[in-house]
Enzyme design. Structure first.
Site, mmCIF file in Angstrom:
data_model
loop_
_atom_site.group_PDB
_atom_site.id
_atom_site.type_symbol
_atom_site.label_atom_id
_atom_site.label_comp_id
_atom_site.label_asym_id
_atom_site.label_seq_id
_atom_site.Cartn_x
_atom_site.Cartn_y
_atom_site.Cartn_z
ATOM 1 N N ASN A 178 0.806 -1.221 0.000
ATOM 2 C CA ASN A 178 0.000 0.000 0.000
ATOM 3 C C ASN A 178 0.843 1.277 0.000
ATOM 4 O O ASN A 178 0.379 2.322 -0.448
ATOM 5 C CB ASN A 178 -0.919 -0.025 1.236
ATOM 6 N N TYR B 44 3.441 9.340 -11.362
ATOM 7 C CA TYR B 44 2.524 8.598 -10.477
ATOM 8 C C TYR B 44 1.639 7.641 -11.279
ATOM 9 O O TYR B 44 1.553 6.446 -10.984
ATOM 10 C CB TYR B 44 1.675 9.604 -9.695
ATOM 11 N N GLU C 163 -11.260 9.744 1.066
ATOM 12 C CA GLU C 163 -11.395 10.783 2.106
ATOM 13 C C GLU C 163 -10.354 10.565 3.205
ATOM 14 O O GLU C 163 -10.691 10.233 4.334
ATOM 15 C CB GLU C 163 -12.813 10.698 2.664
HETATM 16 N N1 LIG Z 1 -5.916 8.691 -1.014
HETATM 17 C C1 LIG Z 1 -6.302 8.590 -2.263
HETATM 18 O O1 LIG Z 1 -7.178 9.315 -2.720
HETATM 19 C C2 LIG Z 1 -5.678 7.532 -3.166
HETATM 20 C C3 LIG Z 1 -6.191 7.380 -4.452
HETATM 21 C C4 LIG Z 1 -5.640 6.430 -5.288
HETATM 22 C C5 LIG Z 1 -4.586 5.627 -4.833
HETATM 23 N N2 LIG Z 1 -4.092 5.804 -3.574
HETATM 24 C C6 LIG Z 1 -2.981 4.936 -3.152
HETATM 25 O O2 LIG Z 1 -3.307 4.311 -1.917
HETATM 26 C C7 LIG Z 1 -2.119 4.118 -1.160
HETATM 27 C C8 LIG Z 1 -2.286 4.743 0.218
HETATM 28 O O3 LIG Z 1 -2.667 6.083 0.034
HETATM 29 P P1 LIG Z 1 -3.020 7.068 1.232
HETATM 30 O O4 LIG Z 1 -3.885 8.117 0.672
HETATM 31 O O5 LIG Z 1 -3.441 6.310 2.420
HETATM 32 O O6 LIG Z 1 -1.562 7.715 1.422
HETATM 33 P P2 LIG Z 1 -0.876 8.467 2.645
HETATM 34 O O7 LIG Z 1 0.107 9.400 2.042
HETATM 35 O O8 LIG Z 1 -1.889 8.984 3.615
HETATM 36 O O9 LIG Z 1 -0.104 7.246 3.334
HETATM 37 C C9 LIG Z 1 0.936 6.599 2.676
HETATM 38 C C10 LIG Z 1 1.859 6.005 3.718
HETATM 39 O O10 LIG Z 1 2.950 5.401 3.011
HETATM 40 C C11 LIG Z 1 4.146 5.751 3.667
HETATM 41 N N3 LIG Z 1 5.262 5.714 2.731
HETATM 42 C C12 LIG Z 1 5.542 6.585 1.739
HETATM 43 N N4 LIG Z 1 6.694 6.254 1.130
HETATM 44 C C13 LIG Z 1 7.141 5.128 1.753
HETATM 45 C C14 LIG Z 1 8.278 4.313 1.581
HETATM 46 N N5 LIG Z 1 9.204 4.586 0.660
HETATM 47 N N6 LIG Z 1 8.427 3.235 2.385
HETATM 48 C C15 LIG Z 1 7.509 2.954 3.342
HETATM 49 N N7 LIG Z 1 6.416 3.701 3.561
HETATM 50 C C16 LIG Z 1 6.227 4.775 2.768
HETATM 51 C C17 LIG Z 1 3.897 7.159 4.212
HETATM 52 O O11 LIG Z 1 4.798 7.491 5.252
HETATM 53 C C18 LIG Z 1 2.444 7.061 4.658
HETATM 54 O O12 LIG Z 1 2.326 6.665 5.992
HETATM 55 C C19 LIG Z 1 -0.971 4.739 -1.972
HETATM 56 O O13 LIG Z 1 -0.313 3.718 -2.705
HETATM 57 C C20 LIG Z 1 -1.697 5.692 -2.901
HETATM 58 O O14 LIG Z 1 -0.964 5.913 -4.095
HETATM 59 C C21 LIG Z 1 -4.620 6.751 -2.729
#
Ligand SMILES: NC(=O)c1ccc[n+]([C@@H]2O[C@H](COP(=O)([O-])OP(=O)(O)OC[C@H]3O[C@@H](n4cnc5c(N)ncnc54)[C@H](O)[C@@H]3O)[C@@H](O)[C@H]2O)c1
Length: 258
Positions: free
Chosen positions: A85, A150, A184
């Site tokens: 994730n 991305y 969200e």
């Molecule tokens: N939130 C959205 O709207 C959304 C939409 C589409 C996809 N996503 C994907 O869902 C996943 C989670 O998203 P989110 O919104 O919860 O993100 P977020 O930024 O709130 O959390 C991501 C977490 O990953 C950790 N992280 C980042 N780089 C890292 C690394 N190199 N090694 C270990 N940990 C690392 C961060 O410290 C953070 O705690 C991501 O892959 C994101 O691309 C999110």
């Protein structure tokens, strides 16, 4: 037997929501994140110290990922599921994205899941098999501005999912992807202006953002026995965003007013 999941990027957002869901369904959970302080607070906040392990680690560092995954299996005695994730985003125009930014986004979003799955698969196989879920994005399914690194990393992760599914089936490991639309999270709440929200609501048939819990529900389902014949698939959890093609805002508005 209490199953064991490892969730990367679990200090907050969708990853933390997924860890919470695993615990609610009786699993034990290893939380991995690059943000050591955030991770410690998140792990403490889950209030299940005997069933939770925090692993500070950068998923893009091979020398760190392999020992971290092994620590999880050593602490709990087995490994049944891996949720890739952790993700990072640089939202910049194509012509302004630097090679360093491009490389970092690919390293975290694509190489990270490659490495963590390589580390986890033999440990899962020892216990008779398991499941991997890669968290992709609507941005890997539909091109958009500012998402050259991305979106490309997430499209590649969708293909990596199929590669992994085909090869790891022989070890009893299923591999699927979940593609969130806008969710969200605390971050979205902080940075999405009312204009951005309106645009998303207009483009999404269910006319709202997803909730972390709604993503967690599908991720945990894919990791469990109820999904036993499901592998190699990418499921968009996006309120219909990916299904909708071009549409006239005026007509959509008229439908909503019916
Ligand atoms: N939130 C959205 O709207 C959304 C939409 C589409 C996809 N996503 C994907 O869902 C996943 C989670 O998203 P989110 O919104 O919860 O993100 P977020 O930024 O709130 O959390 C991501 C977490 O990953 C950790 N992280 C980042 N780089 C890292 C690394 N190199 N090694 C270990 N940990 C690392 C961060 O410290 C953070 O705690 C991501 O892959 C994101 O691309 C999110």
């Amino acid at each position: 037997m209490q199953k064991v999941a490892l969730v990367t990027g679990a200090a907050r957002g969708i990853g933390l929501g997924t860890a919470r869901r695993f615990l609610a369904e009786g699993w034990r959970v290893a939380l991995l994140d690059i943000d050591a302080a955030g991770l410690e607070a998140a792990a403490a906040g889950l209030g299940a110290a005997d069933r939770v392990l925090a692993l500070p680690c950068d998923v893009a560092e091979p020398g760190a990922v392999f020992p971290a995954v092994q620590r999880a299996a050593a602490r709990f005695g087995r490994l049944d599921a891996l949720v890739n994730n952790a993700g990072t985003a640089v939202f910049k125009p194509l012509l302004e994205t630097t090679p360093e930014e491009w490389n970092r986004v690919l390293a975290v979003n694509l190489t990270g899941p490659f490495l963590a799955t390589q580390a986890a698969a033999p440990l899962m196989a020892e216990g008779g098999g398991g499941a991997v879920v890669n968290v992709t994005s609507i941005s890997g399914l539909r091109a958009s501005t500012l998402r050259v690194a991305y979106g490309t990393s997430k499209a590649a992760l969708a293909h990596l999912t199929r590669q992994q599914a085909v090869e790891l089936a022989a070890l009893g490991i299923r591999v699927n992807a979940v593609a969130p639309g806008p969710v969200e999270t605390a971050m979205a709440k902080a940075v999405h202006t009312p204009e951005i929200r309106r645009d998303y609501h207009d483009a999404i048939p269910l006319a709202r953002y997803g909730l972390e819990e709604e993503l967690a529900e599908v991720i945990v389902f894919l990791c469990g026995e109820r999904a036993s014949y499901l592998t190699g698939q990418e499921i968009a959890v996006d309120g219909g965003f990916d299904a909708a093609g071009i549409g006239l805002p005026t007509l959509r508005q008229a439908r909503r007013n019916l």
